[in-house]
Motif scaffolding. Structure first.
Motif, short mmCIF file in Angstrom:
data_model
loop_
_atom_site.label_atom_id
_atom_site.label_comp_id
_atom_site.label_asym_id
_atom_site.label_seq_id
_atom_site.Cartn_x
_atom_site.Cartn_y
_atom_site.Cartn_z
N LYS A 2 43.67 50.67 21.01
CA LYS A 2 43.89 49.53 21.89
C LYS A 2 43.37 49.83 23.30
CE LYS A 2 47.97 47.66 19.54
NZ LYS A 2 48.00 48.59 18.42
N GLN A 4 44.59 48.68 26.05
CA GLN A 4 45.71 48.93 26.94
C GLN A 4 46.16 50.39 26.90
OE1 GLN A 4 46.64 46.65 29.07
NE2 GLN A 4 48.04 48.10 30.04
N ARG A 5 46.12 50.98 25.70
CA ARG A 5 46.52 52.39 25.59
C ARG A 5 45.52 53.28 26.32
NH1 ARG A 5 46.88 56.04 20.08
NH2 ARG A 5 47.89 57.86 21.03
N LEU A 7 43.68 52.43 28.92
CA LEU A 7 43.87 52.25 30.37
C LEU A 7 45.13 52.94 30.85
CD1 LEU A 7 42.86 48.47 30.67
CD2 LEU A 7 41.50 50.45 31.35
N GLU A 8 46.22 52.81 30.10
CA GLU A 8 47.48 53.44 30.52
C GLU A 8 47.37 54.96 30.56
OE1 GLU A 8 50.35 51.91 27.84
OE2 GLU A 8 50.56 49.97 28.90
N GLY A 13 47.62 49.96 34.82
CA GLY A 13 48.62 49.12 34.19
C GLY A 13 48.05 47.97 33.38
N ASN A 14 46.99 47.35 33.85
CA ASN A 14 46.36 46.24 33.12
C ASN A 14 44.87 46.23 33.40
OD1 ASN A 14 47.63 45.26 35.80
ND2 ASN A 14 46.06 43.72 35.42
N ASN A 15 44.15 45.52 32.56
CA ASN A 15 42.68 45.51 32.64
C ASN A 15 42.22 44.81 33.92
OD1 ASN A 15 39.93 45.37 32.27
ND2 ASN A 15 40.07 44.71 30.13
N ALA A 18 39.25 41.82 33.34
CA ALA A 18 39.39 40.80 32.30
C ALA A 18 39.06 39.41 32.81
CB ALA A 18 40.82 40.81 31.76
N VAL A 27 44.15 39.73 40.14
CA VAL A 27 43.91 41.03 40.77
C VAL A 27 43.26 40.83 42.14
CG1 VAL A 27 42.67 43.23 40.58
CG2 VAL A 27 43.72 42.20 38.55
N CYS A 408 45.25 48.02 40.15
CA CYS A 408 45.99 47.92 38.90
C CYS A 408 46.66 49.22 38.50
CB CYS A 408 45.06 47.46 37.77
SG CYS A 408 44.36 45.82 38.02
N HIS A 448 34.26 45.21 30.94
CA HIS A 448 35.20 44.74 29.92
C HIS A 448 34.61 44.94 28.52
CE1 HIS A 448 38.34 42.39 28.03
NE2 HIS A 448 37.41 41.65 27.44
#
Length: 491
Positions: A2, A4-5, A7-8, A13-15, A18, A27, A408, A448
């Motif tokens: 994923k 998100q995984r 990035l974390e 915290g978030n893309n 996007a 953002v 982010c 992205h």
């Protein structure tokens, strides 16, 4: 794997890539609007104490709308710290209502290029005054029914009788609120400004009194035979002459105004009813847009500025953006030129106390470069803080990417773009690659897509925490081919 995984893992915290549109980009609005600027920002924004005009050409995705939002935010901050020297902002970026009204009045049977050929500077001035006056009336009526309740009401007690008259005249001519009827809103503004109109009632009162006197005598004296004679009706009708004359005069004046205000929605009779609330002396010599010329509009603009100055606004900033979006223009460079070129008049662009920020599509620069001497004498682009291209260097785009990553970031982390890649992808290579993307929108789309490709190439059981050089180069090559194909299709 994923996204998100991935990035974390890097403390994100978030893309941050996007969203591609500044108007919906959380953002940008929450974190980058005050800190991330184009290198030409200072030239375009200028000094709030002395509003100036700037003309900017930029391709799609270069950040024109983001810059407009930044100008609005910085002016709001300036206004909070300078309550007696505020700037009044007019966002002239939704052209569909004005073009639709213009098309309706000029003639729907004409070809679109012929219709826009009739668009003049005074149509732009009418549209800008319409936006400005409507917003000003909202501010004056703030806190009342139908007003902009979230705004602080302006101190209209500062206005003298002449400026009160000017504001009511501007509202009669240009106020386009749809919150209530035209007459209701105008009379509510009149009561808010405490502008008395009793002197304009005497012609109507004289006619009513004459009718009551004549027929009162007939009833009181029991002279019913008088009703068979024309004289009672003549004596009752003669006192109506002053009212009839005013009605006729202002109806034709209102009709001329509705015909010349081609981008403003007015009907002759309601406008006539409002104009008849002014006495003859109060409107003697006042400018009314009844002819095809800019002289009246410049005088009305000066009145608008005078009212604003008394209310604490030292200048006006007009933001022009999204010229390519109206459905009657539909992205056509020729139609954009026909619509916008009348606005490029040095007399208006350099009008004292007004700064126009024209954020224009790059396609229009092609026409500007090929204009004749008369155009340059009229527009004087050399005096307008011209930015020929809102270009971005690879270094500037690299900084934009890092700023969004930090915006982010999870608390305690300081992610950077370089740390997302393997050692084979150097910082220099990243900057060189970003340079080919040219604008922030392509930067966001590419990164992205790169994140998606990297995530799809690995499973949850065997994740890879850095993007390989092979993935980077292959995604970049594919994106560049698509970008080149799009550029060829648009040229």
């Amino acid at each position: 794997m994923k996204i998100q995984r991935f990035l974390e893992h890097h403390g994100i915290g978030n893309n941050p890539f996007a969203d591609e549109d500044a108007q919906t980009d959380a953002v940008f609005k929450e974190h980058c609007i005050d800190t991330t600027h184009h290198p030409s920002w200072d030239k375009i924004y200028g000094d709030p104490a002395e509003p100036s005009t700037a003309i900017v050409f930029g391709e799609k995705g270069a950040g024109k709308t983001a810059m407009r939002l930044q100008i609005v935010r910085h002016i709001e901050q300036h206004n909070r710290t300078h309550p007696d020297r505020q700037l009044f902002v007019i966002e002239y970026d939704d052209f569909n209502p004005f073009l639709d009204r213009f098309h309706e009045k000029v003639g729907r049977r004409r070809r679109l290029d012929q219709v826009l050929g009739h668009w003049k500077l005074w149509d732009h001035m009418d549209a800008i005054l319409s936006l400005g006056v409507t917003r000003l009336v909202d501010l004056v009526l703030a806190g009342q029914r139908g007003g902009a309740a979230k705004e602080t009401p302006l101190d209209v007690g500062r206005l003298d009788r002449h400026q009160t008259r000017d504001l009511l005249l501007l509202a009669a001519t240009y106020d386009q609120s749809s919150a209530e009827t035209f007459r209701q809103r105008w009379h509510r503004l009149r009561r808010r400004l405490r502008f008395s109109t009793w002197r304009t009632r005497w012609p109507l009162a004289l006619g009513i009194v004459a009718v009551l006197v004549v027929f009162g005598l007939i009833i009181g004296l029991q002279k019913w035979d008088w009703l068979a004679s024309p004289w009672p009706y003549v004596f009752a009708a003669i006192p109506w002459a002053p009212f009839a004359w005013r009605w006729w005069k202002w109806y034709w004046r209102a009709r001329a105004m509705t015909r010349q205000l081609r981008v403003v929605n007015h009907e002759p009779n309601p406008l006539r009813q409002v104009l008849m609330n002014f006495s003859t002396d109060e409107l003697a010599g006042q400018p009314l847009p009844t002819q095809e010329r800019t002289d009246d509009r410049f005088e009305l603009l000066a009145k608008f500025q005078g009212v604003l100055k008394t209310l604490g606004y030292s200048g006006v900033v007009v933001l022009v953006d999204r010229v390519d979006e109206p459905h009657l223009i539909n992205g056509s460079p020729q139609q954009m030129k026909g619509f916008l070129w009348p606005l490029l008049d040095n007399k208006f662009l350099k009008h004292p106390g007004i700064g126009l920020k024209l954020l224009l599509p790059i396609e229009l620069s092609y026409f500007a470069d090929r204009e004749d001497r008369d155009f340059y004498q009229r527009a004087r682009l050399d005096k307008q803080n011209l930015v020929p291209s809102l270009g971005w260097t690879g270094e500037a785009l690299y900084d934009v990417a890092n700023a969004r990553l930090k915006a982010c970031a999870i608390n305690g982390h300081t992610p950077s773009l370089r740390m997302l890649f393997q050692e084979s992808v150097s910082e220099r290579r990243l900057i060189d690659a970003l340079r080919t993307l040219r604008v922030p929108r392509h930067l966001f789309k590419f990164l992205h897509r790169l994140f998606v490709s990297h995530a799809n190439a690995h499973t949850e059981e065997n994740p890879a925490w850095q993007i390989s050089g092979e993935t980077f180069e292959s995604v970049l090559a594919l994106y560049q081919r698509e970008q080149d194909a799009y550029d060829r299709a648009m040229s």
